[in-house]
Scaffold this motif. Structure first.
Motif, short mmCIF file in Angstrom:
data_model
loop_
_atom_site.label_atom_id
_atom_site.label_comp_id
_atom_site.label_asym_id
_atom_site.label_seq_id
_atom_site.Cartn_x
_atom_site.Cartn_y
_atom_site.Cartn_z
N VAL A 156 0.89 -1.16 0.00
CA VAL A 156 0.00 0.00 0.00
C VAL A 156 0.92 1.21 0.00
N TRP A 161 -1.34 6.41 5.96
CA TRP A 161 -2.54 5.62 5.68
C TRP A 161 -3.79 6.30 6.24
N ALA A 221 -5.91 5.58 0.86
CA ALA A 221 -5.04 4.61 1.54
C ALA A 221 -5.84 3.66 2.41
N GLU A 263 -7.40 0.99 0.31
CA GLU A 263 -6.44 -0.02 -0.13
C GLU A 263 -6.08 -0.98 1.00
N VAL A 264 -5.93 -0.44 2.20
CA VAL A 264 -5.64 -1.29 3.37
C VAL A 264 -6.81 -2.26 3.62
N ALA A 321 -6.82 -4.96 0.98
CA ALA A 321 -5.77 -5.95 1.22
C ALA A 321 -6.20 -6.95 2.30
N PRO A 372 -1.27 -5.75 4.52
CA PRO A 372 -0.87 -4.50 3.89
C PRO A 372 0.41 -3.96 4.52
N LYS A 384 3.69 -0.84 4.04
CA LYS A 384 4.29 0.28 3.35
C LYS A 384 5.58 -0.17 2.67
#
Length: 291
Positions: free
Chosen positions: A84, A89, A94, A97-98, A101, A108, A110
Motif C-alpha cells: 500500500v 494511511w 489509503a 487499499e488497506v 488488502a 498491507p 508500506k
C-alpha cells in the motif's frame, strides 16, 4: 462471574500430521487445545478470556502484521504481502487499499516495511545456524498436527513453523520469533513472559505423539530483531524449565477438559473473594521500614 459459551460445531481435522492444512482451518478447530490456548487458560489469564478470544479473534495490529510478514518472507508460507504505497494511511484512498488488502486475506505494508521483512529474511540466510535449520532443501513450513492426550482424552493440536523432511533420529524443531531485543537477557525474560518454555514442551510432546523422530525432539527458538542489522539468536530451553512447563501444560489440559465437559469457562473469582497479600518484595521493604 462464569461465562458459558458453547464452541461452534466444525468438522475437526483428522488426527495425525497435515502438510497442507490452511492456517484458517487449523485455528477453526475449537474442539482441540493448542500451546497458545494452554497458556491462555492459566494465570494471569483465565478460561473465560481463552474462550472469548477464540470466539472473538483480535483485530490485526502492526506488531502482528510485522510478525506474519516476516514469517512469510523467512519461511515462504503465509498470507500475501500487499504493498500500500502511501506515506500515510490516513487518507480515504489509503484506507480503502488497506481494507481491500485485508479483505483478500493479505497483509498491507508500506514500502519501507516491505524492505524491512526482505532484509530480515536475508539476514536469516546469512546466519549459519538459522539458515541450516530453515534450509528449504531439507524441510517445509507450516505443518499441523492433531493427537489425543491419553490422560484426559482431549484433542491437542500444534502448528509447526518448520519441520525437517528427514524425521528419523533426533528431531530439531525450529520456531521463528520476531522481537525488539534478541539478546540472551531479553529472551530469558520473554521465555517467562510469553511461556516459550511451555511452547517447547508442547511442541516436543506433539512431535512424540505424532511419531516424528525419536523421543528426544527439541524445539529451538530462532529469535530475530526487527531493526537493522536484524540480529539473530538461536536459543534452546533448558531441561528444568521444560519440566516446569510440562507440569503447567498438564494443568491447562485438565482445565480445558473440565471446561469442555461442563460448558463453563470461569473468570477470576466466581463465588468467594480472593485475598491478596503485597508482592513479596514490597512486603519485605515495608516490614523493614514500618514494623
Amino acid at each position: 462471574m462464569t461465562t458459558t459459551i458453547e464452541p461452534p460445531a466444525v468438522e475437526a481435522p483428522a488426527l495425525g500430521l497435515h502438510t497442507d492444512l490452511t492456517n484458517e482451518a487449523y485455528h477453526a478447530d475449537k474442539t482441540s487445545l493448542s500451546s497458545s490456548g494452554a497458556r491462555k487458560l492459566l494465570p494471569p489469564s483465565c478460561p473465560a478470556k481463552f474462550r472469548y478470544e477464540q470466539d472473538n479473534p483480535p483485530a490485526p495490529t502492526k506488531t502482528f502484521d510485522y510478525g506474519n510478514a516476516a514469517h512469510k518472507t523467512v519461511l515462504g508460507n503465509g498470507p500475501k504481502l500487499i504493498l500500500v504505497d502511501h506515506d500515510a494511511w490516513t487518507t480515504k484512498e489509503a484506507k480503502a487499499e488497506v481494507a481491500d488488502a485485508r479483505a483478500q486475506g493479505g497483509i498491507p505494508l508500506k514500502r519501507h516495511e516491505m524492505q524491512m521483512v526482505k532484509d530480515m529474511a536475508d539476514a536469516i540466510r546469512r546466519h549459519p545456524l538459522a539458515a541450516a535449520l530453515l534450509d528449504p532443501a531439507y524441510g517445509a513450513p507450516e505443518q499441523s498436527g492433531f493427537w489425543i492426550d491419553e490422560a484426559s482424552g482431549i484433542r491437542c493440536r500444534v502448528r509447526f513453523d518448520w519441520l525437517p523432511s528427514i524425521q528419523g533420529g533426533r528431531l530439531i524443531i525450529p520456531d521463528y520469533k520476531t522481537t525488539t531485543d534478541a539478546s540472551d537477557d531479553a529472551m530469558q525474560k520473554d521465555i517467562a513472559k510469553y511461556g516459550y518454555n511451555q511452547q517447547a514442551d508442547w511442541y516436543e510432546t506433539g512431535a512424540r505423539a505424532l511419531g516424528l523422530g525419536d523421543q528426544n525432539a527439541e524445539l529451538l527458538l530462532i529469535a530475530q530483531e526487527k531493526k537493522p542489522p536484524y540480529l539473530v539468536n538461536v536459543i534452546g530451553i533448558e531441561f528444568g524449565s521444560r519440566v516446569i512447563a510440562g507440569a503447567k501444560n498438564r494443568v491447562a489440559i485438565e482445565k480445558f477438559a473440565e471446561c469442555m465437559s461442563t460448558g463453563n469457562w470461569p473468570g477470576y473469582a466466581d463465588h468467594e473473594p480472593n485475598y491478596l497479600a503485597l508482592p513479596g518484595w514490597a512486603e519485605n521493604r515495608d516490614k523493614e521500614i514500618y514494623l
